[in-house]
Design an enzyme around this catalytic site. Structure first.
Site, PDB file in Angstrom:
ATOM      1  N   ASP A 191      43.010  42.296  51.749  1.00  0.00           N
ATOM      2  CA  ASP A 191      43.564  42.414  50.261  1.00  0.00           C
ATOM      3  C   ASP A 191      44.717  43.297  50.277  1.00  0.00           C
ATOM      4  O   ASP A 191      44.601  44.541  50.372  1.00  0.00           O
ATOM      5  CB  ASP A 191      42.474  43.129  49.218  1.00  0.00           C
ATOM      6  CG  ASP A 191      42.789  42.908  47.719  1.00  0.00           C
ATOM      7  OD1 ASP A 191      43.872  42.474  47.633  1.00  0.00           O
ATOM      8  OD2 ASP A 191      41.948  43.180  47.067  1.00  0.00           O
ATOM      9  N   LYS A 268      36.858  37.935  38.266  1.00  0.00           N
ATOM     10  CA  LYS A 268      36.156  39.201  38.005  1.00  0.00           C
ATOM     11  C   LYS A 268      35.895  39.180  36.400  1.00  0.00           C
ATOM     12  O   LYS A 268      36.801  38.702  35.532  1.00  0.00           O
ATOM     13  CB  LYS A 268      37.012  40.364  38.257  1.00  0.00           C
ATOM     14  CG  LYS A 268      37.235  40.614  39.623  1.00  0.00           C
ATOM     15  CD  LYS A 268      38.145  41.607  40.100  1.00  0.00           C
ATOM     16  CE  LYS A 268      38.551  41.881  41.583  1.00  0.00           C
ATOM     17  NZ  LYS A 268      39.781  42.734  41.875  1.00  0.00           N
TER      18      LYS A 268
END
Ligand code: MG
Length: 369
Positions: A191, A268
């Site tokens: 990431d 998310k």
């Protein structure tokens, strides 16, 4: 089932080890807890952590959004007409996605308690157990190698490595060191949290490919707004590219899906504004043959429990980045999801399954449900 009260509580808890990404360092997790009470005695809980560098929200702005906008809108509404409530929540307040997520998950907590179902079954019930990866914060290669080994020893078999903080060349050293220490059988996903330019990303990922470092996917290599850059990276490498900060809304997901700018999407609740909107993003992705991961901000087990119920309920969500509560010095809730190493079990109790909530640093205890 009319809403008669909405309260918020500020909570904070230290992290066991600082969480470091290309965007920020977190040593203490702060959050706003929200309690929503209905006239039939059912109450639901939600959580909104302030993530200034991603959602632009602070503790103050979250409380203000809830008390000045969402509370007046929600009071006296019948939750059984939840479609109209979620539609109104979208239009009454733009942005402020975490504040809306807290209200959304409290509403779903109440609705599924009313139906006497655990939330993941209310939403579809595809799985009862999921497995999380574990995040290695960005530090020097040596420290990251040691951290990686310690997480493997605790039973994790997928590591999410944070990169993109400084020179891309150092990221190659980081991954080389980690791979040499953990062997071939552990999955590595990266990431970059927007830390690379498109050209840096392409060069770095191609080098990792050429060296056979076996990277499962790379999350958000470039700036959130740079969808063209994201597509350039996706088109130029073999490794799968996942959009995270680039996608908050279903419309943004649609643009990325339509232009094939990423191979995967990280959903998310704190970006989407809750489960209602997250389901739309997942449905769009599924229709396009794109799998999703579900992830979180630095949240406590309350927010993660809602995210896990959502993620477990859907077939198209195939990856889970739910390690945040494991980084905290203590839990602030009882009940909810249960961690056993990398395995996460969903509770059988109705709703989120939260049985008690510790507010004010553990001094105040609120019974849930
Ligand atoms: Mg990410």
């Amino acid at each position: 089932m009319n809403i008669i009260n909405i309260e918020t509580f500020r909570v904070s808890v230290p992290l066991i080890k600082p969480f470091k990404t290309a965007l920020r360092t977190v040593e203490i997790a702060e959050s706003v807890y929200m309690k929503l009470t209905c006239d039939n005695g059912i109450s639901g809980w939600g959580e909104a952590p302030p993530t200034l560098v991603i959602t632009g929200e602070s503790m103050d702005s979250i409380e203000s959004s809830i008390h000045k906008v969402l509370k007046p809108m929600l009071l006296n509404k019948n939750l059984l007409h939840y479609e109209s409530i979620f539609q109104e929540m979208k239009t009454v307040l733009t942005g402020n996605s975490s504040a809306k997520a807290a209200a959304d998950m409290a509403i779903y907590d109440c609705l599924s308690q009313y139906c006497k179902l655990p939330l993941y079954q209310f939403l579809g019930g595809y799985r009862k157990e999921i497995e999380t990866d574990y995040t290695v914060s960005v530090n020097g290669p040596e420290e990251m190698g040691e951290d990686a080994v310690s997480y493997i020893k605790r039973g994790f078999n997928v590591l999410k490595i944070k990169v993109g903080k400084d020179q891309a060349a150092l990221d190659i050293d980081r991954i080389t060191e980690i791979r040499s220490r953990i062997g071939k059988d552990i999955k590595i996903r990266l990431d970059a949290n927007q830390g690379w330019t498109p050209k840096e990303a392409i060069r770095t990922i191609r080098t990792l490919e050429d060296r056979g470092l076996d990277i499962e996917l790379v999350e958000q290599p470039v700036k959130a707004h740079d969808i063209e850059g994201l597509k350039q990276v996706t088109d130029s490498v073999e490794t799968k590219i996942m959009a995270d900060e680039s996608i908050f809304t279903p419309k943004q997901a649609f643009e990325v899906l339509k232009t094939r700018s990423a191979d995967l999407i990280n959903i998310k609740l704190m970006k989407a504004g809750g489960i209602y909107q997250a389901q739309i993003i997942n449905n769009l992705a599924e229709a396009c043959g794109v799998e999703c991961m579900a992830g979180s901000m630095i949240e406590t087990k309350l927010g993660l429990t809602a995210a896990a119920h959502f993620a477990a309920s859907k077939k198209n969500i195939t990856r889970f980045d739910f390690d945040a509560p494991l980084m905290l010095a203590r839990d602030l809730v009882e009940g909810g999801i249960v961690y056993n190493g990398r395995r996460i079990s969903l509770p059988d109790a109705p709703g989120l399954g939260i049985s008690a909530v510790y507010t004010e640093g553990g001094k105040g205890i609120e019974s849930a449900g």
